[in-house]
Design a protein around this motif. Structure first.
Motif, PDB file in Angstrom:
ATOM      1  N   GLU A  29      26.730  47.035  11.586  1.00 31.82           N
ATOM      2  CA  GLU A  29      27.908  47.848  11.902  1.00 31.82           C
ATOM      3  C   GLU A  29      27.497  49.135  12.627  1.00 31.82           C
ATOM      4  O   GLU A  29      28.136  49.546  13.600  1.00 31.82           O
ATOM      5  CB  GLU A  29      28.672  48.189  10.623  1.00 31.82           C
ATOM      6  N   PHE A  30      26.423  49.753  12.153  1.00 34.18           N
ATOM      7  CA  PHE A  30      25.928  50.991  12.756  1.00 34.18           C
ATOM      8  C   PHE A  30      25.498  50.736  14.202  1.00 34.18           C
ATOM      9  O   PHE A  30      25.805  51.512  15.111  1.00 34.18           O
ATOM     10  CB  PHE A  30      24.759  51.503  11.927  1.00 34.18           C
ATOM     11  N   THR A  31      24.811  49.633  14.427  1.00 31.74           N
ATOM     12  CA  THR A  31      24.357  49.286  15.782  1.00 31.74           C
ATOM     13  C   THR A  31      25.559  49.032  16.688  1.00 31.74           C
ATOM     14  O   THR A  31      25.566  49.449  17.850  1.00 31.74           O
ATOM     15  CB  THR A  31      23.417  48.072  15.742  1.00 31.74           C
ATOM     16  N   ARG A  32      26.598  48.369  16.152  1.00 29.37           N
ATOM     17  CA  ARG A  32      27.822  48.159  16.942  1.00 29.37           C
ATOM     18  C   ARG A  32      28.444  49.496  17.330  1.00 29.37           C
ATOM     19  O   ARG A  32      28.922  49.664  18.452  1.00 29.37           O
ATOM     20  CB  ARG A  32      28.832  47.323  16.153  1.00 29.37           C
ATOM     21  N   LYS A  33      28.468  50.460  16.391  1.00 27.77           N
ATOM     22  CA  LYS A  33      29.023  51.780  16.695  1.00 27.77           C
ATOM     23  C   LYS A  33      28.221  52.449  17.817  1.00 27.77           C
ATOM     24  O   LYS A  33      28.796  53.010  18.751  1.00 27.77           O
ATOM     25  CB  LYS A  33      29.011  52.665  15.445  1.00 27.77           C
ATOM     26  N   ARG A 171      21.083  47.055  26.749  1.00 24.75           N
ATOM     27  CA  ARG A 171      20.370  45.784  26.575  1.00 24.75           C
ATOM     28  C   ARG A 171      19.446  45.835  25.354  1.00 24.75           C
ATOM     29  O   ARG A 171      19.354  44.873  24.591  1.00 24.75           O
ATOM     30  CB  ARG A 171      19.561  45.450  27.836  1.00 24.75           C
ATOM     31  N   PHE A 172      18.774  46.957  25.186  1.00 26.67           N
ATOM     32  CA  PHE A 172      17.903  47.151  24.035  1.00 26.67           C
ATOM     33  C   PHE A 172      18.704  46.992  22.731  1.00 26.67           C
ATOM     34  O   PHE A 172      18.294  46.283  21.804  1.00 26.67           O
ATOM     35  CB  PHE A 172      17.270  48.546  24.121  1.00 26.67           C
ATOM     36  N   LEU A 173      19.854  47.667  22.656  1.00 34.40           N
ATOM     37  CA  LEU A 173      20.676  47.604  21.450  1.00 34.40           C
ATOM     38  C   LEU A 173      21.226  46.200  21.204  1.00 34.40           C
ATOM     39  O   LEU A 173      21.320  45.759  20.055  1.00 34.40           O
ATOM     40  CB  LEU A 173      21.833  48.601  21.547  1.00 34.40           C
TER      41      LEU A 173
END
Length: 186
Positions: A29-33, A171-173
């Motif tokens: 979820e944090f990465t999506r944010k 792209r990294f994320l």
């Protein structure tokens, strides 16, 4: 570019660990944010400078010293959580510093850049804490970024450089997100 799929299994004891699964869900979820914040900055670059399409900027990119942070350890057939997590943390550290370029480029959006940097530092800290909890080796990064900011020969190159920093970070994320999701689905 075709997305690579993740192969191989991480340490067997991780897949059933409820704390580890909770860590994965929270950080997915944090990465999506964070991805959403990067997308918002990309829209600002597009709207402000009319720099919207990567393929139209490839010739200029060759003149710029904008590195793509590697994450190959997160999509190898011999996938190992320890090396993937270490690469994610190293990449977050590198992009954290390079976002100063974006802040210089978009001073009116400094708040969003600062929020993004804080979220990145928190995600890195979460991963480090999880690695320590699992008894995996960790690296501590200095709080000050040691990497010099890229220099640009013109304001246009600065704008294009900012575009590519954000595109590379996106792209990294996405790769980091897929790695975390892969671990969550085991």
């Amino acid at each position: 570019a075709p997305w690579r799929t993740l192969h191989g299994a991480p340490l067997a004891e991780l897949s059933g660990d409820q704390d580890f699964q909770l860590f994965l869900q929270r950080n997915l979820e944090f990465t999506r944010k964070i991805l959403g914040d990067v997308a918002a900055l990309q829209r600002v670059v597009c709207d402000t400078f009319q720099l919207c399409k990567e393929d139209e900027l490839q010739l200029v990119r060759q003149d710029l010293d904008i590195a793509q942070v590697p994450l190959e350890q997160c999509h190898r057939r011999t996938f190992q959580p320890e090396t993937c997590f270490s690469q994610i943390r190293a990449g977050l550290h590198a992009y954290h510093g390079s976002l100063a370029t974006i802040q210089n480029l978009l001073p009116g959006h400094a708040g969003l850049v600062e929020t993004l940097q804080l979220d990145m530092a928190n995600l890195s800290s979460n991963i480090q804490q999880q690695m320590e909890d699992l008894g995996l080796a960790t690296v501590t990064y200095p709080s000050e970024n040691q990497n010099p900011l890229p220099t640009f020969s013109s304001h246009f190159h600065h704008q294009v450089g900012g575009f590519f920093i954000l595109a590379n970070f996106q792209r990294f994320l996405e790769t980091a997100y897929r790695a975390l999701r892969h671990l969550a689905n085991l």
